[in-house]
Motif scaffolding. Structure first.
Motif, PDB file in Angstrom:
ATOM      1  N   GLN A 292       1.094  -1.253   0.168  1.00 29.09           N
ATOM      2  CA  GLN A 292      -0.213   0.103   0.210  1.00 29.09           C
ATOM      3  C   GLN A 292       0.748   1.211   0.048  1.00 29.09           C
ATOM      4  OE1 GLN A 292      -0.762  -2.551   1.706  1.00 29.09           O
ATOM      5  NE2 GLN A 292      -2.760  -3.320   1.294  1.00 29.09           N
ATOM      6  N   GLU A 293       2.105   1.201   0.442  1.00 26.06           N
ATOM      7  CA  GLU A 293       2.988   2.425   0.596  1.00 26.06           C
ATOM      8  C   GLU A 293       3.783   2.484  -0.789  1.00 26.06           C
ATOM      9  OE1 GLU A 293       5.269   2.734   3.981  1.00 26.06           O
ATOM     10  OE2 GLU A 293       3.606   2.161   5.028  1.00 26.06           O
ATOM     11  N   TRP A 294       3.489   1.960  -1.865  1.00 22.46           N
ATOM     12  CA  TRP A 294       4.222   1.823  -3.215  1.00 22.46           C
ATOM     13  C   TRP A 294       4.282   3.223  -3.848  1.00 22.46           C
ATOM     14  CZ3 TRP A 294       3.997   3.157  -8.209  1.00 22.46           C
ATOM     15  CH2 TRP A 294       5.071   2.599  -9.077  1.00 22.46           C
ATOM     16  N   ALA A 295       3.330   4.044  -3.569  1.00 21.40           N
ATOM     17  CA  ALA A 295       3.753   5.324  -4.220  1.00 21.40           C
ATOM     18  C   ALA A 295       4.366   6.394  -3.540  1.00 21.40           C
ATOM     19  CB  ALA A 295       2.212   5.957  -4.424  1.00 21.40           C
ATOM     20  N   ASN A 296       4.817   5.986  -2.066  1.00 23.49           N
ATOM     21  CA  ASN A 296       5.850   6.617  -1.324  1.00 23.49           C
ATOM     22  C   ASN A 296       7.188   6.676  -1.633  1.00 23.49           C
ATOM     23  OD1 ASN A 296       3.213   7.440   0.073  1.00 23.49           O
ATOM     24  ND2 ASN A 296       3.912   5.833   2.088  1.00 23.49           N
ATOM     25  N   HIS A 297       7.458   5.431  -2.426  1.00 26.32           N
ATOM     26  CA  HIS A 297       8.822   5.325  -2.663  1.00 26.32           C
ATOM     27  C   HIS A 297       9.110   5.297  -4.183  1.00 26.32           C
ATOM     28  CE1 HIS A 297       9.353   4.347   1.593  1.00 26.32           C
ATOM     29  NE2 HIS A 297       8.244   3.732   1.472  1.00 26.32           N
ATOM     30  N   PHE A 298       8.028   4.948  -4.926  1.00 26.03           N
ATOM     31  CA  PHE A 298       8.278   4.717  -6.334  1.00 26.03           C
ATOM     32  C   PHE A 298       7.595   5.863  -7.054  1.00 26.03           C
ATOM     33  CE2 PHE A 298       8.721   0.588  -4.384  1.00 26.03           C
ATOM     34  CZ  PHE A 298       9.798  -0.047  -4.980  1.00 26.03           C
ATOM     35  N   ALA A 299       8.078   6.274  -8.243  1.00 25.20           N
ATOM     36  CA  ALA A 299       7.305   7.310  -9.295  1.00 25.20           C
ATOM     37  C   ALA A 299       7.666   6.857 -10.712  1.00 25.20           C
ATOM     38  CB  ALA A 299       7.974   8.645  -8.751  1.00 25.20           C
ATOM     39  N   GLU A 300       6.571   7.127 -11.473  1.00 33.54           N
ATOM     40  CA  GLU A 300       6.755   7.225 -13.039  1.00 33.54           C
ATOM     41  C   GLU A 300       6.941   8.545 -13.726  1.00 33.54           C
ATOM     42  OE1 GLU A 300       3.694   3.986 -14.472  1.00 33.54           O
ATOM     43  OE2 GLU A 300       2.598   4.956 -12.999  1.00 33.54           O
ATOM     44  N   GLU A 301       7.894   8.333 -14.567  1.00 37.37           N
ATOM     45  CA  GLU A 301       7.852   9.636 -15.568  1.00 37.37           C
ATOM     46  C   GLU A 301       7.733   9.309 -17.015  1.00 37.37           C
ATOM     47  OE1 GLU A 301      11.858  10.659 -14.878  1.00 37.37           O
ATOM     48  OE2 GLU A 301      12.780   9.124 -15.970  1.00 37.37           O
ATOM     49  N   HIS A 302       7.382  10.394 -17.576  1.00 39.15           N
ATOM     50  CA  HIS A 302       7.212  10.244 -18.916  1.00 39.15           C
ATOM     51  C   HIS A 302       8.447  10.935 -19.838  1.00 39.15           C
ATOM     52  CE1 HIS A 302       4.205  11.158 -22.576  1.00 39.15           C
ATOM     53  NE2 HIS A 302       4.939  10.088 -22.729  1.00 39.15           N
ATOM     54  N   VAL A 303       8.936  10.014 -20.743  1.00 40.40           N
ATOM     55  CA  VAL A 303      10.121  10.564 -21.410  1.00 40.40           C
ATOM     56  C   VAL A 303       9.643  10.428 -23.009  1.00 40.40           C
ATOM     57  CG1 VAL A 303      11.958  10.145 -19.910  1.00 40.40           C
ATOM     58  CG2 VAL A 303      11.142   8.214 -21.355  1.00 40.40           C
ATOM     59  N   ALA A 304      10.400  11.228 -23.720  1.00 46.76           N
ATOM     60  CA  ALA A 304      10.076  11.311 -25.170  1.00 46.76           C
ATOM     61  C   ALA A 304      10.620   9.901 -25.674  1.00 46.76           C
ATOM     62  CB  ALA A 304      10.838  12.338 -25.874  1.00 46.76           C
ATOM     63  N   ARG A 305      10.325   9.463 -27.102  1.00 43.02           N
ATOM     64  CA  ARG A 305      10.683   8.651 -27.790  1.00 43.02           C
ATOM     65  C   ARG A 305      10.250   7.086 -27.191  1.00 43.02           C
ATOM     66  NH1 ARG A 305      14.686   6.106 -25.314  1.00 43.02           N
ATOM     67  NH2 ARG A 305      15.906   7.290 -23.996  1.00 43.02           N
ATOM     68  N   THR A 306       9.392   7.063 -26.162  1.00 42.43           N
ATOM     69  CA  THR A 306       9.000   5.749 -25.641  1.00 42.43           C
ATOM     70  C   THR A 306       7.424   5.765 -25.567  1.00 42.43           C
ATOM     71  OG1 THR A 306       9.290   3.852 -24.234  1.00 42.43           O
ATOM     72  CG2 THR A 306       9.985   6.104 -23.523  1.00 42.43           C
ATOM     73  N   HIS A 307       6.674   4.965 -25.477  1.00 45.23           N
ATOM     74  CA  HIS A 307       5.585   4.926 -25.240  1.00 45.23           C
ATOM     75  C   HIS A 307       5.056   4.207 -24.057  1.00 45.23           C
ATOM     76  CE1 HIS A 307       3.493   5.541 -29.766  1.00 45.23           C
ATOM     77  NE2 HIS A 307       4.064   6.633 -29.185  1.00 45.23           N
ATOM     78  N   ALA A 308       6.028   3.936 -23.321  1.00 38.71           N
ATOM     79  CA  ALA A 308       6.097   3.520 -22.009  1.00 38.71           C
ATOM     80  C   ALA A 308       6.722   4.557 -21.021  1.00 38.71           C
ATOM     81  CB  ALA A 308       7.064   2.148 -21.556  1.00 38.71           C
ATOM     82  N   LEU A 309       5.991   4.455 -19.706  1.00 40.16           N
ATOM     83  CA  LEU A 309       6.450   5.196 -18.560  1.00 40.16           C
ATOM     84  C   LEU A 309       7.814   4.372 -17.791  1.00 40.16           C
ATOM     85  CD1 LEU A 309       3.195   6.564 -17.022  1.00 40.16           C
ATOM     86  CD2 LEU A 309       4.499   7.499 -18.797  1.00 40.16           C
ATOM     87  N   HIS A 310       8.675   5.430 -17.283  1.00 38.24           N
ATOM     88  CA  HIS A 310       9.747   4.726 -16.760  1.00 38.24           C
ATOM     89  C   HIS A 310       9.581   4.842 -15.163  1.00 38.24           C
ATOM     90  CE1 HIS A 310      12.713   5.485 -20.288  1.00 38.24           C
ATOM     91  NE2 HIS A 310      11.836   4.609 -20.338  1.00 38.24           N
ATOM     92  N   ALA A 311       9.816   3.864 -14.555  1.00 36.05           N
ATOM     93  CA  ALA A 311       9.694   3.970 -13.051  1.00 36.05           C
ATOM     94  C   ALA A 311      10.990   4.066 -12.217  1.00 36.05           C
ATOM     95  CB  ALA A 311       8.733   2.778 -12.454  1.00 36.05           C
ATOM     96  N   ARG A 312      11.147   4.677 -11.066  1.00 33.79           N
ATOM     97  CA  ARG A 312      12.151   4.877 -10.291  1.00 33.79           C
ATOM     98  C   ARG A 312      11.754   4.659  -8.832  1.00 33.79           C
ATOM     99  NH1 ARG A 312      16.437   7.911 -12.874  1.00 33.79           N
ATOM    100  NH2 ARG A 312      15.897   8.833 -15.107  1.00 33.79           N
ATOM    101  N   LEU A 313      12.876   4.270  -8.273  1.00 28.21           N
ATOM    102  CA  LEU A 313      12.837   4.067  -6.803  1.00 28.21           C
ATOM    103  C   LEU A 313      13.668   5.154  -5.951  1.00 28.21           C
ATOM    104  CD1 LEU A 313      12.596   2.627  -4.114  1.00 28.21           C
ATOM    105  CD2 LEU A 313      14.070   0.978  -4.665  1.00 28.21           C
ATOM    106  N   HIS A 314      13.009   6.023  -5.202  1.00 30.11           N
ATOM    107  CA  HIS A 314      13.800   7.206  -4.658  1.00 30.11           C
ATOM    108  C   HIS A 314      14.567   7.873  -5.631  1.00 30.11           C
ATOM    109  CE1 HIS A 314      13.191   4.489  -0.621  1.00 30.11           C
ATOM    110  NE2 HIS A 314      12.400   5.351  -0.937  1.00 30.11           N
ATOM    111  N   GLY A 315      13.829   8.054  -7.124  1.00 32.97           N
ATOM    112  CA  GLY A 315      14.720   8.925  -7.889  1.00 32.97           C
ATOM    113  C   GLY A 315      15.707   8.032  -8.826  1.00 32.97           C
TER     114      GLY A 315
END
Lengths: 431, 256
Positions: A241-264
């Motif tokens: 349930q705390e996933w969103a407190n530690h992980f985030a998705e970002e949208h970058v060009a040239r790909t139709h997928a979002l990238h996820a990061r853990l603490h950046g």
């Protein structure tokens, strides 16, 4: 080499991966300056479609994101919706879901090991070519794959897009006669799977080391399928349930997928991560076999994920047998479900890594918000990082060999591009 | 026979059905020259092809051009699955304003290239055979390949799920359990799968050509389904099928 100062390697359409992707590597002189895993598979907007749908539809709708791991979508979706509705499933249902998941790991892993990855190690184009030299191994592998598919068939109703998973349990529980036949088949497949893995253990594995944090579910004393918490090699250990407190998705060009990061930072999920974090939860014979194959919890060579998948196939075969032999059917196929307002998270271990679902539902059980984060969008940065680290190896190879090595490094992760392109969100009007 | 397998917007499940034919795969590979099948092989031979299997729907301008090229270089084109034959579940976008809503919620819409609609292959090129299903039935898929090898037409029956369900000996979930079921209006191919698992059909194979939607709606209403539920049941993998769209429009007119 194409040019003295600039060299570009490009693969316009990656083969033997699920979905449509391309690769581009550019060197300026000695320096690898550009690494791109370009996902051009068209977006399908699932998170958008889900808004306004009944939360009871999520297992059937989200399965359609991926034909290779539909069970994973059904497992994460039902866990998230059950979390939102405050349903705690009794053990027999959870056990049966583990069995279903075993089936998907087996068929998906063997598909990847035998048909998508092995051709790389043998320097041929496809499994058909592997079969010309190693027909016995390919036939053995196909039998193991079929055993996995048959679990999904019996428990789920059919191999691709199973129909038997519902919020609160199942539509119909397997009959004893179906279970007994399945157990016999799984036991037959076990020695074939071990023989295939030992054969793959003789392959030559190029050197490479993953340099990002590894993330997987890590339940106490249990190799994970649908059980939290989420842990990492960096010491993270939090409820799903705390996933969103530690992980985030970002949208970058040239790909139709979002990238996820853990603490950046980039991170990796999947077999290597599960194995590293849960090695102690494997039975003793599989820990011993791992040691024989030269892999352990410290393994960071992504090429050897082939062998880790093989260990997981053996584990899934044994685990399904263990559960089914002692499983007693509950009286009803599902527990009662009451629709109400809520918010829930569901995280499970898809063959390729953690698959995160989050839903907010209103008091009629209609979905207000859906978030789906599949393994490949989490792994994409780690894959690009591997390609960068391969740079020195690739420099001395000719274009054909370097291209092939780079493709192979991508296939280490069994990327599922169909999965990775389904997160673009938009509000939709549903009349 | 030179075979090609092409992918458009889809989940890969239908082409995966080929690799799921574990018992037949090596025999098929021995009898057919698999010239283009990127999901399975690094060898990608250019056309012409005798048979092209096409998975997925058309959702980008580039794909709309690519399918024309595939038609030019293929003797026979067979669409496999709900996306290719009906636009798939992603055709839900056809009933929403993609651009406006993408812009509203999506961080950087300028990165996205997509058409406003998801359309079936037959909306772009003539198609020789269509295989229904989400996913396709692998026995039907194998029959297409065998039929092509022998120069006969594939044997794809045109009947409803009810016929298969009766032959399988399943108890009717509508009559016995009062469970809403799309079986009477759904194309056969699954073998009556869901009623065998005590659930109602939810339309993976789409409306059959014999479908009479109005009586189906009346049966669902009599079983307690409200119109929103019926509308959702008609808005999944075959949302863009004519019969489903017409019935949804009728329901909406009814409500007004």
């Amino acid at each position: 080499m194409s040019d003295e100062t600039t060299r570009t390697l490009a693969v316009d359409y990656l083969a033997r991966v699920e979905g449509e992707g391309a690769l581009r590597l550019v060197w300026s002189g000695d320096e690898l300056t550009d690494v791109e895993l370009n996902i051009f598979e068209p977006p399908r907007f699932f998170e958008g479609f889900l808004q306004g749908r009944s939360c009871l539809e999520t297992p059937d709708i989200t399965a359609r994101i991926c034909g290779i791991c539909p069970v994973a979508y059904q497992m994460s979706a039902s866990a998230a919706v059950e979390d939102a509705l405050g349903i705690a499933l009794p053990d027999p249902y959870l056990q049966l879901r583990r069995v279903l998941y075993c089936g998907e790991w087996i068929e998906s892993h063997v598909l990847h090991m035998l048909m998508l990855h092995t051709p790389d190690f043998l320097g041929v184009d496809d499994a058909m070519a592997v079969a010309r030299e190693h027909g016995d191994m390919v036939r053995a592998g196909l039998k193991v794959k079929k055993a996995g598919n048959d679990i999904v068939n019996v428990v789920g109703g059919r191999e691709i897009h199973p129909i038997n998973v519902r919020i609160g349990g199942f539509y119909r529980l397997p009959r004893r006669s179906e279970i007994d036949a399945l157990v016999a088949q799984l036991k037959e497949a076990r020695p074939l799977a071990e023989a295939m893995l030992r054969w793959m253990g003789t392959f030559h594995f190029p050197e490479l080391e993953v340099d990002v944090e590894l993330v997987a579910l890590k339940p106490e004393g249990l190799y994970p399928f649908i059980e939290g918490p989420i842990a990492s090699t960096g010491g993270l250990c939090v409820p799903v349930q705390e996933w969103a407190n530690h992980f985030a998705e970002e949208h970058v060009a040239r790909t139709h997928a979002l990238h996820a990061r853990l603490h950046g930072e980039p991170y990796l999920t999947g077999p290597l991560a599960r194995f590293a974090l849960n090695f102690d939860a494997l039975p003793a014979d599989l820990r011993a076999l791992s040691a024989e194959l030269g892999i352990g919890p410290g393994e960071r060579n992504p090429f050897k994920s082939l062998l880790v998948r093989g260990i997981e196939v053996l584990f899934a075969l044994d685990e399904a047998v263990r559960i089914l032999e002692q499983w007693r059917a509950p009286k009803e196929a599902a527990v009662p479900v009451e629709l109400k307002k809520g918010s829930g998270w569901g995280v499970s271990e898809a063959p390729r890594g953690t698959l995160v679902h989050h839903y907010e539902v209103d008091d009629e059980g209609l979905i207000k918000t859906a978030i789906i984060v599949p393994p490949t969008s989490q792994n994409q940065l780690a894959i690009e990082s591997d390609l960068r680290n391969l740079g020195t190896q690739l420099k001395v190879l000719d274009d054909a060999a370097a291209t092939h090595r780079a493709e192979m490094a991508i296939r280490n992760y069994d990327p599922c591009i169909s999965c990775a392109t389904h997160f673009l969100r938009f509000e939709r009007v549903f009349s | 026979m030179r075979l090609a397998v092409h992918k458009f917007a889809s989940c890969d499940g239908c082409q995966l059905s080929i690799l799921d034919c574990e018992d037949e795969l090596l025999a098929v590979a021995g009898a057919v020259d698999i010239a283009y099948f990127p999901e399975a092989s690094r060898r990608m031979e250019p056309g012409p092809y005798d048979v092209s299997l096409v998975e997925g729907s058309i959702t980008t301008a580039h794909d709309a051009e690519r399918i024309q090229q595939i038609r030019r270089e293929s003797k026979v084109v067979v669409t496999i699955g709900a996306c290719a034959t009906a636009g798939g579940i992603q055709a839900l976008r056809n009933y929403a304003d993609v651009e406006q809503f993408t812009r509203a919620v999506y961080a950087k819409p300028e990165f996205i290239s997509t058409l406003e609609t998801s359309t079936p292959i037959a909306a772009h090129i003539p198609v020789d055979y269509e295989l229904r299903g989400c996913p396709v039935d692998k026995r039907q898929l194998l029959d297409v390949l065998v039929a092509s090898l022998h120069g006969r037409r594939p044997a794809i029956p045109n009947e409803s799920v009810c016929a298969e369900c009766k032959r399988a000996g399943h108890v009717c979930v509508i009559v016995a359990h009062g469970t809403p079921c799309l079986g009477p209006v759904t194309h056969s191919g699954c073998g009556g799968l869901c009623p065998g698992y005590h659930r109602g059909c939810f339309g993976c194979f789409g409306p059959s050509s014999l479908a009479r939607m109005e009586p189906m709606t009346e049966v669902w209403r009599s079983l307690g389904a409200d119109d929103k539920t019926i509308d959702r049941a008609l808005s999944t993998f075959h949302v863009a099928s004519e019969a489903n769209a017409a019935e949804r429009a009728r329901l909406e007119a009814d409500d007004e």
